[in-house]
Write an enzyme that holds these catalytic residues in place. Structure first.
Site, PDB file in Angstrom:
ATOM      1  N   LYS A 156       4.875   2.592   3.936  1.00 49.37           N
ATOM      2  CA  LYS A 156       5.434   3.328   2.849  1.00 49.37           C
ATOM      3  C   LYS A 156       4.440   3.186   1.927  1.00 49.37           C
ATOM      4  O   LYS A 156       4.439   2.428   1.161  1.00 49.37           O
ATOM      5  CB  LYS A 156       6.793   3.000   2.530  1.00 49.37           C
ATOM      6  CG  LYS A 156       8.053   3.693   1.981  1.00 49.37           C
ATOM      7  CD  LYS A 156       7.726   4.493   0.727  1.00 49.37           C
ATOM      8  CE  LYS A 156       7.271   3.491  -0.543  1.00 49.37           C
ATOM      9  NZ  LYS A 156       6.557   3.914  -1.646  1.00 49.37           N
ATOM     10  N   HIS A 157       3.644   4.394   1.617  1.00 48.60           N
ATOM     11  CA  HIS A 157       2.686   4.382   0.488  1.00 48.60           C
ATOM     12  C   HIS A 157       3.374   4.747  -0.622  1.00 48.60           C
ATOM     13  O   HIS A 157       4.290   5.440  -0.719  1.00 48.60           O
ATOM     14  CB  HIS A 157       1.546   5.275   0.964  1.00 48.60           C
ATOM     15  CG  HIS A 157       0.223   4.707   0.652  1.00 48.60           C
ATOM     16  ND1 HIS A 157      -0.042   4.096  -0.678  1.00 48.60           N
ATOM     17  CD2 HIS A 157      -1.280   4.710   1.094  1.00 48.60           C
ATOM     18  CE1 HIS A 157      -1.345   3.625  -0.607  1.00 48.60           C
ATOM     19  NE2 HIS A 157      -2.141   3.908   0.298  1.00 48.60           N
ATOM     20  N   GLY A 212       2.126  -4.804  -4.948  1.00 51.99           N
ATOM     21  CA  GLY A 212       2.599  -3.994  -6.071  1.00 51.99           C
ATOM     22  C   GLY A 212       3.161  -5.027  -6.907  1.00 51.99           C
ATOM     23  O   GLY A 212       2.699  -6.286  -7.137  1.00 51.99           O
ATOM     24  N   SER A 213       4.110  -4.538  -7.710  1.00 59.88           N
ATOM     25  CA  SER A 213       4.732  -5.075  -8.815  1.00 59.88           C
ATOM     26  C   SER A 213       5.645  -6.268  -8.444  1.00 59.88           C
ATOM     27  O   SER A 213       6.103  -6.157  -7.358  1.00 59.88           O
ATOM     28  CB  SER A 213       5.446  -3.950  -9.617  1.00 59.88           C
ATOM     29  OG  SER A 213       6.541  -3.575  -9.031  1.00 59.88           O
ATOM     30  N   GLU A 234       1.634  -9.609  -2.364  1.00 62.27           N
ATOM     31  CA  GLU A 234       0.517  -9.603  -3.017  1.00 62.27           C
ATOM     32  C   GLU A 234       0.910  -8.951  -4.356  1.00 62.27           C
ATOM     33  O   GLU A 234       1.053  -7.702  -4.377  1.00 62.27           O
ATOM     34  CB  GLU A 234      -0.433  -9.052  -2.133  1.00 62.27           C
ATOM     35  CG  GLU A 234      -2.065  -9.319  -2.535  1.00 62.27           C
ATOM     36  CD  GLU A 234      -2.476  -8.732  -3.866  1.00 62.27           C
ATOM     37  OE1 GLU A 234      -2.157  -9.040  -4.948  1.00 62.27           O
ATOM     38  OE2 GLU A 234      -3.050  -7.822  -3.439  1.00 62.27           O
ATOM     39  N   LEU A 235       1.128  -9.352  -5.438  1.00 63.96           N
ATOM     40  CA  LEU A 235       1.637  -8.894  -6.624  1.00 63.96           C
ATOM     41  C   LEU A 235       0.739  -8.764  -7.624  1.00 63.96           C
ATOM     42  O   LEU A 235      -0.558  -8.871  -7.353  1.00 63.96           O
ATOM     43  CB  LEU A 235       3.060  -9.626  -6.955  1.00 63.96           C
ATOM     44  CG  LEU A 235       3.847  -9.873  -5.648  1.00 63.96           C
ATOM     45  CD1 LEU A 235       5.424 -10.511  -6.033  1.00 63.96           C
ATOM     46  CD2 LEU A 235       4.485  -8.389  -5.323  1.00 63.96           C
ATOM     47  N   CYS A 268      -5.270  -5.881  -9.262  1.00 68.04           N
ATOM     48  CA  CYS A 268      -4.512  -7.134  -9.432  1.00 68.04           C
ATOM     49  C   CYS A 268      -5.536  -8.349  -9.883  1.00 68.04           C
ATOM     50  O   CYS A 268      -4.999  -9.383 -10.465  1.00 68.04           O
ATOM     51  CB  CYS A 268      -3.831  -7.518  -8.167  1.00 68.04           C
ATOM     52  SG  CYS A 268      -4.772  -7.248  -6.704  1.00 68.04           S
ATOM     53  N   GLU A 365       0.998  -8.675 -17.419  1.00 67.19           N
ATOM     54  CA  GLU A 365      -0.174  -7.949 -16.769  1.00 67.19           C
ATOM     55  C   GLU A 365      -0.596  -6.900 -17.655  1.00 67.19           C
ATOM     56  O   GLU A 365       0.418  -5.953 -17.747  1.00 67.19           O
ATOM     57  CB  GLU A 365       0.312  -7.630 -15.251  1.00 67.19           C
ATOM     58  CG  GLU A 365      -0.920  -7.160 -14.582  1.00 67.19           C
ATOM     59  CD  GLU A 365      -0.820  -7.090 -13.077  1.00 67.19           C
ATOM     60  OE1 GLU A 365       0.516  -6.607 -12.534  1.00 67.19           O
ATOM     61  OE2 GLU A 365      -1.467  -7.208 -12.463  1.00 67.19           O
TER      62      GLU A 365
HETATM   63  P1  NDP Z   1       5.203  -0.623  -7.943  1.00 63.84           P
HETATM   64  O1  NDP Z   1       5.312  -1.902  -7.550  1.00 63.84           O
HETATM   65  O2  NDP Z   1       6.604   0.085  -8.392  1.00 63.84           O
HETATM   66  O3  NDP Z   1       4.627   0.469  -6.770  1.00 63.84           O
HETATM   67  C1  NDP Z   1       4.240  -0.208  -5.442  1.00 63.84           C
HETATM   68  C2  NDP Z   1       4.714   0.198  -4.247  1.00 63.84           C
HETATM   69  O4  NDP Z   1       6.037  -0.371  -4.084  1.00 63.84           O
HETATM   70  C3  NDP Z   1       4.932   1.639  -4.265  1.00 63.84           C
HETATM   71  O5  NDP Z   1       4.657   2.256  -3.062  1.00 63.84           O
HETATM   72  C4  NDP Z   1       6.281   1.994  -4.669  1.00 63.84           C
HETATM   73  O6  NDP Z   1       6.990   2.998  -4.276  1.00 63.84           O
HETATM   74  C5  NDP Z   1       6.909   0.780  -4.023  1.00 63.84           C
HETATM   75  N1  NDP Z   1       8.437   0.174  -4.417  1.00 63.84           N
HETATM   76  C6  NDP Z   1       8.650   0.151  -5.762  1.00 63.84           C
HETATM   77  N2  NDP Z   1       9.930  -0.383  -6.014  1.00 63.84           N
HETATM   78  C7  NDP Z   1      10.390  -0.531  -4.475  1.00 63.84           C
HETATM   79  C8  NDP Z   1      11.594  -1.143  -3.940  1.00 63.84           C
HETATM   80  N3  NDP Z   1      12.560  -1.459  -4.585  1.00 63.84           N
HETATM   81  N4  NDP Z   1      11.651  -1.243  -2.708  1.00 63.84           N
HETATM   82  C9  NDP Z   1      10.537  -0.996  -2.025  1.00 63.84           C
HETATM   83  N5  NDP Z   1       9.203  -0.420  -2.403  1.00 63.84           N
HETATM   84  C10 NDP Z   1       9.173  -0.056  -3.574  1.00 63.84           C
HETATM   85  O7  NDP Z   1       4.249  -0.207  -8.894  1.00 63.84           O
HETATM   86  P2  NDP Z   1       3.770   0.869 -10.066  1.00 63.84           P
HETATM   87  O8  NDP Z   1       3.156   1.833  -9.423  1.00 63.84           O
HETATM   88  O9  NDP Z   1       4.943   1.414 -10.733  1.00 63.84           O
HETATM   89  O10 NDP Z   1       2.848  -0.032 -11.226  1.00 63.84           O
HETATM   90  C11 NDP Z   1       3.748  -0.792 -11.873  1.00 63.84           C
HETATM   91  C12 NDP Z   1       3.064  -2.084 -12.406  1.00 63.84           C
HETATM   92  O11 NDP Z   1       2.937  -2.769 -10.880  1.00 63.84           O
HETATM   93  C13 NDP Z   1       1.543  -1.971 -12.622  1.00 63.84           C
HETATM   94  O12 NDP Z   1       1.254  -1.727 -13.939  1.00 63.84           O
HETATM   95  C14 NDP Z   1       0.851  -3.332 -12.201  1.00 63.84           C
HETATM   96  O13 NDP Z   1       1.336  -4.231 -13.148  1.00 63.84           O
HETATM   97  C15 NDP Z   1       1.574  -3.608 -10.744  1.00 63.84           C
HETATM   98  N6  NDP Z   1       0.924  -3.105  -9.582  1.00 63.84           N
HETATM   99  C16 NDP Z   1       0.049  -4.177  -9.154  1.00 63.84           C
HETATM  100  C17 NDP Z   1      -0.655  -3.885  -8.034  1.00 63.84           C
HETATM  101  C18 NDP Z   1      -1.413  -4.783  -7.368  1.00 63.84           C
HETATM  102  O14 NDP Z   1      -2.608  -4.471  -6.628  1.00 63.84           O
HETATM  103  N7  NDP Z   1      -0.980  -6.224  -7.027  1.00 63.84           N
HETATM  104  C19 NDP Z   1      -0.777  -2.531  -7.513  1.00 63.84           C
HETATM  105  C20 NDP Z   1       0.064  -1.484  -8.371  1.00 63.84           C
HETATM  106  C21 NDP Z   1       0.817  -1.993  -9.257  1.00 63.84           C
HETATM  107  P3  NDP Z   1       7.355   3.931  -5.456  1.00 63.84           P
HETATM  108  O15 NDP Z   1       6.285   4.502  -6.224  1.00 63.84           O
HETATM  109  O16 NDP Z   1       8.220   5.195  -4.701  1.00 63.84           O
HETATM  110  O17 NDP Z   1       8.504   3.377  -6.244  1.00 63.84           O
END
Ligand code: NDP
Length: 459
Positions: A156-157, A212-213, A234-235, A268, A365
Site C-alpha cells: 500500500k504505497h 512513515g509517520s 521505520e518511523l 528520516c 521532526e
Molecule cells: P504518513 O505516515 O501519513 O504516510 C506514510 C504511509 O502511511 C502512506 O502510505 C500513508 O497513506 C500511510 N498511512 C497513513 N495513515 C495510515 C493508517 N492509519 N494506517 C495505515 N497506513 C496509513 O506520512 P505523510 O505523508 O502524511 O507525512 C507526514 C509526516 O510523516 C512527515 O512530515 C514526516 O514527519 C513523516 N514521514 C516519515 C517518513 C520516513 O521516512 N520515516 C516518510 C514520510 C513521512 P496515506 O497517504 O493514504 O495516508
C-alpha cells in the site's frame, strides 16, 4: 463506487494522472494471488529467488532514466538524486543476491543434542505500507529482503506516488516474479484505515511493515498486534549532528548541508538538529550558511538543481508553520523562512540558530529544508541536547575519532556515524529506537525480520 487516485506534480501543482482505486473485489483478488504465490515461492530454491533479484537489478539499471523521471514528477526530488535512488535500488539487488545465501543459511549451534541448528523460513504474505519520500528505495529495500527470504509482498504505497507503485509491480513481473508475488494496492487516502484493517485482519497476511509517520505506524502496528502479527516500523527521526570543539569544522559544515538538504530535507535520516560546541559555533554557522547559499533551488528535472519542491502542499504549510512557531518561541531566523510564492510546493532553504528544547524545530521532526542549530556549552551539554528527543534513528558526531566515538556512545540511536553523515548501506542494518520504530531493515538482520527463526534439534 468508482473511486480513483490522482497524482500531482509538486513542482507545478499540475495533475499528472488518475488511477482507478482497487475496490473490495480487487483487494480480495490481490490477497488470494499473493497468498498462492507465497506458498509456491517459499518452496522454490534460494538460487531461483536470487536470480529474479538479479534480473530486477538489471532492469532497474536499464530503465533508470524512465523511473527517475517518474519519481521526480510525482514527488519533486531533484533528478540527480532520483537517478541515485534507482542506482541504489539496483545495487541493493546485487548485494542481497550475493549475500543472502550467507544470511539465510542454516546456522548450526552446539547444544547437548547430536545436531541442532536454526533455519530461516518464510512467513507468507507481508503487507507493506510505504511513503512517498523514496518511492522506489523504501519499497525495494523491504521487498528485496522479504522476497529473497521466500515471502510475498502486498504494497500500500502513498497515493502521491501511485505511478511508481504500479511501475514497481510491473518491474517485478518483468523480472520473472511469479504472478501475484508482488502486488500494489491503489487505495485513496480516505480508505487507508479501512483497507489496512481489512488486509491486516485477513488470515492470509502474516506480518506488516510500515515506513512513515508515528501516527501511521502506531495505527498499523496496533492492528497487527490485535491479530498477533509481527510488525517492523521505520518511523521518523530528529537526528542530531554533533560538532565537537576538535572537529574539522569546514568539513563538518559541508557535510552538514548535504545531510540536511538532501531530498529537500524529506528523509528520516536527514540531520535535523545541529548541536555545535560553542567554541566552534560561529565558525560552523559561517561555513554552513555559505553552503546553504550555494544550494540551487529550482526545476527538479534540471540536473543542476539541488533543492526541489516539497512533495505536497500540506507538508509545505506544515514546515513553514514549524518555522514560524520556532521563531515565536525565540529561535533566531538566519536565512530563508517562508514558502516561495510560485505554483507548486516550494520552501526556501532555512536556517534557525539558538534553537532550544521546547521549540517546534527542536521537539518535532522537521521534514523539509529547515536546519535547527543549537549551541552547546560543553560535551555533556551536547550529549544532553542530542538525547533530548523522543526519536532515535541516527546520530552523526564530528571531532577527533576517539573523542567523537566516546561522545557518540552516550547518544541513543539506531546508528552512529563518526565524522560522516548518516546513510543506509545494504550491508548494514538500518532502523531506530524509541519513537523512530523497531526492527531492522537491510543486511542479515533485515532479511531475517520476515522469517520464522526455526529451531531444529536432532536427538
Ligand atoms: P504518513 O505516515 O501519513 O504516510 C506514510 C504511509 O502511511 C502512506 O502510505 C500513508 O497513506 C500511510 N498511512 C497513513 N495513515 C495510515 C493508517 N492509519 N494506517 C495505515 N497506513 C496509513 O506520512 P505523510 O505523508 O502524511 O507525512 C507526514 C509526516 O510523516 C512527515 O512530515 C514526516 O514527519 C513523516 N514521514 C516519515 C517518513 C520516513 O521516512 N520515516 C516518510 C514520510 C513521512 P496515506 O497517504 O493514504 O495516508
Amino acid at each position: 463506487t468508482n473511486k480513483s487516485v490522482t497524482t500531482r506534480n509538486p513542482a507545478t501543482g499540475e495533475a499528472l494522472a488518475t488511477y482507478a482505486a482497487h475496490d473490495e473485489a480487487a483487494v480480495e483478488e490481490a490477497l488470494a494471488q499473493a497468498s498462492a504465490a507465497a506458498q509456491a515461492w517459499g518452496a522454490t530454491s534460494l538460487t531461483d529467488r536470487l536470480a529474479m533479484l538479479r534480473a530486477l537489478g538489471a532492469l532497474l539499471t536499464e530503465r533508470r532514466a524512465e523511473y527517475a523521471a517518474l519519481i521526480t514528477a510525482e514527488m519533486g526530488k531533484p533528478i540527480t538524486e532520483a537517478l541515485g535512488e534507482i542506482d541504489k535500488c539496483a545495487g541493493n539487488c546485487e548485494v542481497v543476491a550475493d549475500l543472502a545465501p550467507h544470511w539465510l543459511a542454516d546456522h548450526e549451534v552446539a547444544s547437548g543434542a547430536t545436531r541442532s541448528w536454526l533455519s530461516y523460513e518464510p512467513l507468507g504474505v507481508v503487507f507493506a505500507v510505504m511513503p512517498w519520500n523514496f518511492p522506489f528505495w523504501q519499497v525495494l529495500r523491504f521487498a528485496c529482503a522479504a522476497l529473497s527470504a521466500g515471502n510475498a509482498a502486498l504494497l500500500k504505497h502513498s497515493p502521491d506516488v501511485t505511478g511508481s507503485a504500479l511501475a514497481i509491480e510491473t518491474l517485478f513481473a518483468d523480472a520473472g516474479a511469479p504472478a501475484g508475488l508482488f502486488r500494489s494496492l491503489v487505495v485513496p487516502a480516505e480508505d487507508v484505515a479501512a483497507v489496512s484493517r481489512r488486509v491486516v485482519e485477513d488470515a492470509r497476511v502474516a506480518a506488516v511493515t510500515l515506513t512513515g509517520s508515528e501516527r501511521a505506524g502506531s495505527s498499523l502496528a496496533s492492528l497487527a498486534a490485535a491479530q498477533i502479527k509481527k510488525s517492523v516500523l521505520e518511523l521518523g527521526g530528529s537526528d542530531p549532528f554533533v560538532v565537537l570543539a576538535d572537529a574539522d569544522v569546514p568539513a563538518a559544515a559541508a557535510t552538514a548541508v548535504r545531510a540536511r538538504f538532501t531530498n529537500t530535507g524529506q528523509s528520516c535520516v536527514c540531520a535535523k538538529r545541529f548541536v555545535v560546541h560553542q567554541d566552534v559555533a560561529d565558525e560552523f554557522v559561517e561555513h554552513f550558511l555559505r553552503g546553504v547559499a550555494a544550494l540551487t533551488v529550482g526545476d527538479p528535472t534540471d540536473a543542476a538543481t539541488t533543492v526541489g519542491p516539497m512533495a505536497r502542499p500540506d507538508l509545505r504549510d506544515g514546515i513553514v508553520d514549524q518555522v514560524e512557531r520556532s521563531v515565536a518561541q525565540g529561535a533566531r531566523l538566519v536565512t530563508g523562512g517562508g514558502a516561495i510564492d510560485a505554483p507548486g510546493c516550494w520552501v526556501e532553504p532555512t536556517v534557525l540558530d539558538d534553537v532550544r528544547p521546547g521549540m517546534a524545530a527542536f521537539d518535532e521532526e522537521t521534514f523539509g529544508p529547515v536546519a535547527a542549530i543549537s549551541r552547546a556549552r560543553d560535551d555533556d551539554d551536547a550529549v544532553e541536547l542530542a538525547n533530548a528527543t523522543t526519536f532515535g534513528l541516527g546520530a552523526s558526531v564530528w571531532g577527533g575519532d576517539e573523542h567523537a566515538l566516546a561522545i557518540g556512545r552516550r547518544i541513543r540511536s539506531g546508528a552512529l556515524f563518526v565524522n560522516a553523515m548518516v546513510a543506509s548501506d545494504p550491508r548494514l542494518p538500518f532502523g531506530g529506537v524509541g519513537r523512530s520504530g523497531y526492527g531492522r531493515e537491510l543486511s542479515a538482520e533485515g532479511v531475517r525480520e520476515f522469517t520464522n527463526v526455526r529451531t531444529v534439534v536432532v536427538a
